[in-house]
Design an enzyme around this catalytic site. Structure first.
Site, mmCIF file in Angstrom:
data_model
loop_
_atom_site.group_PDB
_atom_site.id
_atom_site.type_symbol
_atom_site.label_atom_id
_atom_site.label_comp_id
_atom_site.label_asym_id
_atom_site.label_seq_id
_atom_site.Cartn_x
_atom_site.Cartn_y
_atom_site.Cartn_z
ATOM 1 N N GLY A 1 31.856 36.300 86.362
ATOM 2 C CA GLY A 1 32.449 36.926 85.183
ATOM 3 C C GLY A 1 32.071 38.386 85.053
ATOM 4 O O GLY A 1 30.890 38.739 85.086
ATOM 5 N N VAL B 1 37.477 31.699 90.680
ATOM 6 C CA VAL B 1 36.442 30.687 90.856
ATOM 7 C C VAL B 1 37.029 29.332 90.484
ATOM 8 O O VAL B 1 37.525 29.133 89.374
ATOM 9 C CB VAL B 1 35.208 30.996 89.986
ATOM 10 C CG1 VAL B 1 34.197 29.848 90.064
ATOM 11 C CG2 VAL B 1 34.555 32.290 90.433
ATOM 12 N N GLY C 1 32.678 40.404 82.383
ATOM 13 C CA GLY C 1 32.727 40.859 80.999
ATOM 14 C C GLY C 1 31.459 41.592 80.614
ATOM 15 O O GLY C 1 30.670 42.022 81.458
ATOM 16 N N PHE C 2 31.234 41.726 79.301
ATOM 17 C CA PHE C 2 30.067 42.453 78.814
ATOM 18 C C PHE C 2 28.766 41.890 79.393
ATOM 19 O O PHE C 2 27.915 42.621 79.893
ATOM 20 C CB PHE C 2 30.004 42.370 77.282
ATOM 21 C CG PHE C 2 31.022 43.207 76.579
ATOM 22 C CD1 PHE C 2 31.016 44.586 76.676
ATOM 23 C CD2 PHE C 2 31.992 42.618 75.794
ATOM 24 C CE1 PHE C 2 31.951 45.361 76.017
ATOM 25 C CE2 PHE C 2 32.939 43.373 75.125
ATOM 26 C CZ PHE C 2 32.916 44.749 75.243
ATOM 27 N N GLU D 1 42.596 42.587 62.247
ATOM 28 C CA GLU D 1 42.882 43.861 62.897
ATOM 29 C C GLU D 1 44.303 43.895 63.463
ATOM 30 O O GLU D 1 44.995 44.917 63.369
ATOM 31 C CB GLU D 1 41.847 44.130 63.980
ATOM 32 C CG GLU D 1 40.459 44.393 63.389
ATOM 33 C CD GLU D 1 39.369 44.584 64.425
ATOM 34 O OE1 GLU D 1 38.334 45.172 64.074
ATOM 35 O OE2 GLU D 1 39.540 44.143 65.578
ATOM 36 N N ASP E 1 30.562 34.428 75.796
ATOM 37 C CA ASP E 1 31.457 33.460 75.168
ATOM 38 C C ASP E 1 31.399 32.086 75.815
ATOM 39 O O ASP E 1 32.029 31.147 75.315
ATOM 40 C CB ASP E 1 32.902 33.975 75.216
ATOM 41 C CG ASP E 1 33.147 35.102 74.225
ATOM 42 O OD1 ASP E 1 32.360 35.218 73.269
ATOM 43 O OD2 ASP E 1 34.118 35.860 74.412
#
Length: 431
Positions: free
Chosen positions: A27, A95, A29-30, A183, A313
């Site tokens: 992953g 994956v 991501g962050f 938002e 997450d």
């Protein structure tokens, strides 16, 4: 997933066995990027695998969908992030399997990769909660592809209405009253109010309507009452029709049906109603908790699986105090850094330490000059222009890369002052 051919470039920098490393990170991501960067800086060989060749900035995807920012502002190539970092090898592949006991990862092209430690930061996907028609007819907003799909559909609907191919009312329904839903609904309402009259016509703008739906009696449930009231009041002031305290029973191509029988016309339905962990978690046999995520120990490891960390997450995380932590970008970044620290401790034979999370609070943009912010563990409340500036500052800091920060700083003032939409959205065929 988007791409499933592994990139073999740079293999010789990791020795003759290009399918092994000290640590595999699943992953980009962050959490995954931060963990890989921290480990590489300490001389650890890292193999980072992601289905996409880029890191995406999820908190701003709604701005890409409403063409306030371009894709290049919310996505950065992974190889650019690790440019010149010879200890990190990026493999772009889907994956398909993870063996947490053997610490191996299998990709769609048949590749198998192994390491001494495994970091799973595979993110999440939309949770439609088995709502009939939601997955088929709703637009989630969790990836760059999602943002492009939604933006393209919205622009296409406006073009059809403008040329007379569609002469009805154009309703956009956003399902979910959390930060993403608030938002997105606010951005759609501002587009209707300021952009459509100028780019199309006031008559077309008068036929467009924005809705926000949530089964809870308020928006921004995790926020303080003052923030909830401010956000709802400002959404309604901007023209958003807010439907609270009732769930969604069905989503069709033409409408959203609420649990009380109310039907809301919907040309476009945005699903911001929740997330669940990647299917990789269940397929790997890891213990699942709330949202299908892994209930990790305070040191971010998986109970019963030595050397396996789950972050972001994909995890239900608690800090050193035992407090349950939010699914936020800043939390994922800190978790990636802390996991790297504990992996280094593992390798040095030192004990791991529980995650000490620095709580920076919550924020949500409502519209131009309008936001809510609850700063720090003590939740210092701000609303209005001051919160708006704080939101801008925090998101600039979180953006990955100087070029992305600069582009956002240039785009935001222009967009907020002039309401111009100069970015191009290339339509994609939905899978």
């Amino acid at each position: 997933m988007a791409k499933d051919s592994a990139d073999r470039s740079g293999a010789d920098s990791h020795g003759p066995d290009s399918h092994s490393a000290d640590v595999i990170v699943v992953g980009g991501g962050f959490a995954g990027v931060t963990a890989a960067r921290e480990l590489a800086r300490k001389g650890v060989r890292v193999l980072l695998i992601d289905r996409n060749p880029y890191h995406q900035f999820q908190p701003l995807l709604y701005q890409a969908a409403t063409v306030q920012l371009g894709v290049s502002e919310v996505a950065r190539p992974l190889r650019d992030i690790f440019r010149g970092e010879r200890k990190v090898r990026v493999v772009v592949a889907e994956v398909t399997g993870v063996d947490p006991r053997a610490k191996t990862v299998t990709t769609a092209d048949g590749g198998t990769y192994s390491a001494g430690h495994l970091v799973i930061a595979a993110g999440a996907e939309a949770n439609f909660f088995n709502t009939p028609g939601a997955e088929e007819n709703g637009f989630p907003l969790y990836s760059v592809e999602d943002a492009v799909d939604l933006g393209s559909a919205f622009v296409a609907a406006l073009d059809e209405a403008d040329r007379g191919a569609y002469d009805g009312e154009l309703h956009v329904v956003v399902i979910g009253g959390g930060p993403t839903g608030v938002e997105t609904a606010g951005a759609v309402a501002e587009t209707i109010k300021y952009v459509i009259p100028d780019y199309f016509s006031p008559e077309l703008a008068g036929r467009c309507h924005a809705h926000l739906v949530d089964m809870l009696p308020n928006v921004l449930n995790a926020f303080a009452d003052r923030s909830k009231e401010y956000a709802q009041r400002n959404l309604e002031r901007m023209g958003v029709q807010v439907h609270l305290g009732v769930g969604v029973s069905e989503v069709t191509r033409e409408k959203v049906v609420l649990a009380d029988g109310t039907e809301i016309p919907a040309r476009i339905t945005v699903w911001a109603g929740g997330l669940k962990a990647s299917p990789l978690i269940a397929a790997a046999g890891l213990p699942q908790g709330r949202g299908g995520r892994v209930d990790v120990d305070p040191d971010l490891t998986v109970p019963g699986f030595e050397g396996v960390y789950v972050l972001g997450d994909a995890a239900n995380m608690t800090d050193a105090r035992g407090d349950r932590l939010p699914q936020l970008g800043s939390c994922a970044q800190q978790a990636g850094k802390w996991a790297a620290r504990n992996i280094l401790a593992d390798r040095a034979g030192r004990p791991r330490e529980p995650f000490k999370y620095v709580d920076k609070g919550y924020m949500a943009m409502v519209g131009r000059g309008s936001a809510v912010a609850e700063i720090g563990r003590k939740r210092m409340l701000m609303t209005g222009p001051l919160a708006f500036l704080a939101w801008l500052g925090v998101h600039v800091v979180l953006l990955s890369g100087g070029l992305q920060k600069l582009r956002a700083l240039v785009s935001w003032p222009s967009g907020f002052i002039s309401h111009r939409r100069s970015y191009v959205l290339l339509p994609r065929e939905r899978s």
